[in-house]
Write a protein that holds these residues in place. Sequence first.
Motif, short mmCIF file in Angstrom:
data_model
loop_
_atom_site.label_atom_id
_atom_site.label_comp_id
_atom_site.label_asym_id
_atom_site.label_seq_id
_atom_site.Cartn_x
_atom_site.Cartn_y
_atom_site.Cartn_z
N LEU A 1 -0.40 10.52 4.86
CA LEU A 1 -0.81 9.31 4.14
C LEU A 1 -0.31 8.02 4.80
O LEU A 1 -1.04 7.03 4.86
CB LEU A 1 -0.33 9.37 2.69
N LEU B 1 -3.26 5.62 5.84
CA LEU B 1 -3.43 4.42 5.00
C LEU B 1 -3.11 3.14 5.77
O LEU B 1 -3.82 2.15 5.65
CB LEU B 1 -2.56 4.52 3.74
N THR C 1 0.84 -1.20 0.00
CA THR C 1 0.00 0.00 0.00
C THR C 1 0.87 1.25 0.00
O THR C 1 0.65 2.19 -0.78
CB THR C 1 -0.92 0.01 1.24
N GLY D 1 6.97 4.14 1.54
CA GLY D 1 6.28 5.14 0.71
C GLY D 1 7.26 6.14 0.12
O GLY D 1 7.18 6.47 -1.07
N THR E 1 1.35 4.00 -3.05
CA THR E 1 0.88 5.35 -2.73
C THR E 1 2.01 6.36 -2.89
O THR E 1 1.82 7.44 -3.47
CB THR E 1 0.33 5.40 -1.29
#
Lengths: 248, 261
Positions: free
Chosen positions: B101, B105, B64, B168, B68
């Motif tokens: 985020l 997330l 994820t 990320g 992202t």
Amino acid sequence: MITLSGVKKSFGNNHVLRGVDLEIARGTSMVIIGGSGTGKSIALKSILGLVTPDAGTIMVDGKDAATAERDAFLARFGMLFQGGALFDSLPVWHNVAFRLMRGALQRPKEEAREIAIEKLRRVGLKADVADRLPAELSGGMQKRVGLARAIAAEPEIIFFDEPTTGLDPIMSGVINDLIREIVVEMGATAMTITHDMTSVRAIADNVAMLHDGVIQWSGPVADMDQAGDPYLDQFIHGRADGPIEAVR
Amino acid sequence: MNLILRPLEALGHAFLNLLAALGRISIYAGSTLRHIFKRPFYARELAIAILNVGWLSLPVVGLTALFTGAALALQIYAGGARFNAEAVVPQIVAIGMVRELGPVLVGLMIAARVTSSIAAEIATMKVTEQIDALVTLSTHPMQYLTVPRVLAGLICVPVLVGVGDVIGILGGYTVAVATLDFNSSTYLVNTFDFLEIRDVVSSLAKGAVFGVIATLMGCYYGMNSGRGAQGVGAATKGSVEAAAILILAANFVLTWVFFSL
């Protein structure tokens, strides 16, 4: 001795127990019969404190169950649940030895496992079942594991909730015989709820019939057939006609 | 008159139900807190919960965060190009992932993966009388089931958020260097120069709060599930909805608090 006096329990407008009075003498086997939804399980769960009665008192050996110290109180009980209620994530031996691995009755792990295997043997299961998960066992085997768990800590009082429900007649007979043997051998006080009349005759010293939230009849199992109570008579003979409505 | 009163009445009922639910959840949270400090402590259950909440969530959290971060870099580059600000990609990816985020997330993925699993497991235990069996075996369900899971959420989710933040940023870095012609070392220098300690602290603090919310909702809805398969399904759905909404609400409050510091 277990004494229930005026025990009432309602769920909204559904008055399940309307004043249950019942005495179970020490070392005897009491079977409570009654139709589905008449509150047999609620009565049993009220004694254990799993359900809190709205009114009435429950005494165990003269002590109020509501105010007793919970751990010490529950340590006196063993319970076989209707569906077994085995813990899915734990192997069979750990289920049986659950109480022996914590609290006041805690034993070393190896000793607890040995006791669990001994209790499994007592209920007719081989030692190789010990390391299997409950989901790998048949319904009858799960019932026996539940029975082994109920007797693992050698409790003074054992409750059996619908012990033969869902089993074939032969397995039901095996479970009934086991319950009778274990109760006699351990000298325990037993309370069983069932609507299986074969179980009643195999297990009971005394019988109480729960109907419409009260004890409709109670007495020795030997007197049951000649009691002359129309409700009891209809129930034990499984007749559709009688004072108990077939459609409830 | 009824046309006016009925919608108002329905609104009032919904509001009262919401307050009642918040009250019950608060009481449950308070009870969980009390039981954390009570004995016995179930270390084996905590270890299993840490494995389930933390270790086994790593793949979904990592993927994820990776996608992202990568998408964020592309978006910022395209948006920044409209006013000649393409160079801010490293800084915005870093601050966007770490402050917002990453924690949100990860929190939502934990709500989807862990909250639903906890609620379904405990609700099934309730329906099959395993919770009653625990009580008869002198074991408090709150201590045996809730406390280890909530502690696992408190311990593991900040770690997952930290890992998610790093992955990320790496996702953004990979896209920026590989496709947007950013210099590798300049990108990394810009990222780490721009981030402040309090960004990281706020990220991890959010992770801890979201971890508690996600696991607590799973336990609460599981313990209060209705009967049968429908009850288990409703508990699972309700737990994920409640966890997601509470995580987003808590994120707003925490962001406000950290901004005002």
